[in-house]
Scaffold this active site. Structure first.
Site, PDB file in Angstrom:
ATOM      1  CB  CYS A 125      -0.975  -0.014   1.168  1.00 12.69           C
ATOM      2  SG  CYS A 125      -0.157  -0.146   2.729  1.00 12.69           S
TER       3      CYS A 125
HETATM    4  C1  UN1 Z   1       0.995  -2.394   3.515  1.00  9.06           C
HETATM    5  O1  UN1 Z   1       1.349  -2.575   2.352  1.00  9.06           O
HETATM    6  O2  UN1 Z   1      -0.192  -2.632   3.869  1.00  9.06           O
HETATM    7  O3  UN1 Z   1       5.991   0.648   4.913  1.00  9.06           O
HETATM    8  C2  UN1 Z   1       1.888  -1.974   4.622  1.00  9.06           C
HETATM    9  C3  UN1 Z   1       5.954  -0.435   4.338  1.00  9.06           C
HETATM   10  C4  UN1 Z   1       5.655  -1.674   5.158  1.00  9.06           C
HETATM   11  C5  UN1 Z   1       4.202  -1.780   5.428  1.00  9.06           C
HETATM   12  C6  UN1 Z   1       3.322  -1.749   4.229  1.00  9.06           C
HETATM   13  N1  UN1 Z   1       6.398  -1.630   6.392  1.00  9.06           N
HETATM   14  O4  UN1 Z   1       6.122  -0.545   3.148  1.00  9.06           O
END
Ligand code: UN1
Length: 550
Positions: free
Chosen positions: A319
């Site tokens: 995300c």
């Molecule tokens: C996600 O993709 O839901 O900051 C979280 C980051 C990871 C978490 C992603 N530690 O890319």
């Protein structure tokens, strides 16, 4: 208590499973399969009222990682009832003792780190080094919260009247329903599960079906490591529709007091609507269209390395993955040329080898990504690979590591010539695709960074502190990186988004405690009389007309 696996989880190629009562069968490849079930109040739910799901290795789709028995809406509601029944017994455990449970979970995860990481890589195709990092994130989360068991502070607060004392307490919310995506099949769930349990809540966890084996493994580590009594943590494997219907029932019966959800903005909006009807606010961690601004003073080599990692790492399926690079016109040509070259050189393929990224999480994500590739317009210019779309023998990627036909692999694609009205600029594409557009002044860059309406993560590359702070103030993101990539949040900072990325809730660190506890205030009057607030309060005589004279 279930005995699905011993304290050590089977790794790739292993065919032993100490203490196992699980049904096993061999697939055509000769590898051991696992039949994975939901667990409610410590009982394995062997029926499959929601049908059966086959979790396959997306890097080698002929390899079955798990046969999953899916539950129904009723099963979800049953799990919530079981959690409610266990509520008092767990919240009565002193918080420091719950903190010890978290400490043991952390150590057990650490002892099983490699097996768990191998399972994650097999099941969702994340490169092994990243999968190890993901497991590390669980340990970090446990390390942070184990001490919180000895804090979980309330306050003593002075009263406006004598012989009266005020206090605040953090109470567990009760039952937490956690619904998670499969791109971080164990780390992101731990961001909910660990603090929720620490705070004294019972939990129903519904992971992504395509990451069921990883979820079940984490479930075992949590229950065994924490010595959790039956019903404190319940695992429900079900599809989205059944889960939604089950959540509706459970909320209606008052069996769920908080929902944590990580997934798409579309489903997040539905969950927000449903919980809102029950006067609850969900903790929503949704998508992102995360921008990276490259200013004229940027260290271009650094910015290119960051764009490569955050755009294409995890095949663009975080995300926090990079959505669009917004590059100043003065350095646009240089940056574009270097990113194109770096992307062409980047090793893609077998996630057990040293690659920047492996396959898509599963076939569904490949299909959805193809829909986005269908939004490429004739005026776009594509860079970064020897082809576009699925990597096959007929559409090869130069330097591919492994057999592309065995799995669901896609070319990395850099799209230049993006326009503001393009879907590829406005929407999260959740795949190995990075957009690129130019800007002339920082206000324009900030406007473009915010234009898609998400607000999870944003980055800027600059050597100018004034620009860095102007950017921080102007962007809508919950997380801002200066000279660092959009992905890679540390486990003890607040994590969450605004706009289409969430409803302002924050996970991780001390901030998540407000999701899983509710403040209760208490006042205690020991004056022996009824002292009325706002009325029986001593007045001091202030002379507000007094002025200094020169
Ligand atoms: C996600 O993709 O839901 O900051 C979280 C980051 C990871 C978490 C992603 N530690 O890319």
């Amino acid at each position: 208590m279930t005995s699905w696996a011993g304290a050590q989880i089977d790794g790739i190629g292993s065919d032993t499973c100490s203490g196992s009562m699980i049904l096993r069968q061999r697939n055509g490849m000769g590898r051991m399969n696992r039949n994975i079930t939901s667990v409610i109040a410590g009982n394995e739910e062997t029926g499959a009222p929601g049908g059966r799901f086959r979790s396959v290795n997306p890097a080698a789709t002929s390899e079955v990682v798990a046969e999953v028995a899916l539950g129904s809406a009723k099963m979800f509601a049953d799990a919530a009832r079981a959690a409610r029944a266990a509520k008092l017994s767990w919240s009565d455990v002193p918080a420091p003792v719950r903190g010890r449970a978290i400490a043991h979970i952390g150590r057990l995860v650490e002892a099983n780190a490699e097996s768990l990481a191998r399972l994650v890589t097999r099941e969702i195709g994340k490169p092994y080094a990243e999968a190890l990092g993901e497991v590390r994130e669980i340990v970090d989360t446990c390390d942070f919260f184990l001490g919180e068991g000895r804090r979980l502070y309330g306050q003593t607060v002075p009263s406006e009247m004598p012989d009266k004392q005020l206090f605040t307490f953090r109470n567990p919310v009760g039952v937490v329903a956690v619904i998670t995506a499969g791109n971080f099949p164990v780390a992101v769930p731990s961001w909910y599960l660990v603090p929720a349990l620490l705070c004294g809540n019972c939990v129903v966890w519904k992971p992504a079906e395509y990451a069921s084996a990883s979820a079940r493994a984490l479930y075992e580590l949590l229950v065994r490591g924490g010595g959790l009594p039956d019903g404190v943590l319940n695992l429900v494997l079900a599809d989205g529709d059944e889960t939604f219907a089950g959540l509706d029932i459970a909320l209606g019966e008052g069996c769920v007091d908080k929902v944590g959800f990580t997934g798409s903005s579309k489903v997040g909006a539905r969950i927000g609507e449903l919980t809102g009807r029950h006067l609850q606010s969900a903790c929503l961690e949704l998508g992102g269209k995360n921008p990276m601004v490259v200013t004229p003073s940027a260290d271009i080599d650094l910015a290119v390395a960051a764009a490569l990692f955050s755009g294409f790492g995890t095949a663009g399926q975080r995300c926090t993955s990079l959505g669009t690079v917004i590059v100043h016109e003065d350095v646009r040509e240089e940056f574009t040329g270097q990113l194109d070259e770096a992307t062409r050189q980047a090793p893609v393929g077998d996630p057990f080898r040293d690659v920047v990224y492996g396959p898509m999480l599963n076939a569904r994500f490949g299909r959805r990504f193809e829909e986005y590739l269908g939004r490429i317009q004739p005026y776009h210019r594509l860079l970064g690979s020897t082809g576009t779309g699925r990597i096959t023998a007929r559409n090869p990627r130069e330097g591919f590591l492994g057999d592309p036909e065995a799995g669901i692999f896609y070319h990395p694609t850099i799209v230049t010539g993006l326009r503001e009205e393009d879907a590829l600029f406005r929407e999260e594409t959740f795949g190995p695709l990075v957009g690129l557009m130019g800007y002339r002044d920082l206000d324009e860059a900030i406007r473009l960074a915010n234009a898609p309406g998400y607000g999870l993560s944003a980055a800027i590359y600059t050597r100018d502190p004034a620009e860095a702070f102007r950017f921080r103030r102007g962007v809508s993101a919950g997380m801002v990186s200066i000279n660092n990539s959009t992905s890679g949040a540390e486990a003890h900072l607040p994590f969450g988004g605004n706009g289409k990325s969430g409803n302002g809730s924050r996970q991780s660190g001390i901030w998540v405690l407000d999701q899983f506890t509710r403040w209760q205030s208490m006042n205690w009057d020991y004056s022996g009389s009824l002292q009325k607030a706002q009325m029986d309060v001593a007045e001091l005589n202030a002379d507000e007309s007094y002025r200094l004279t020169d």
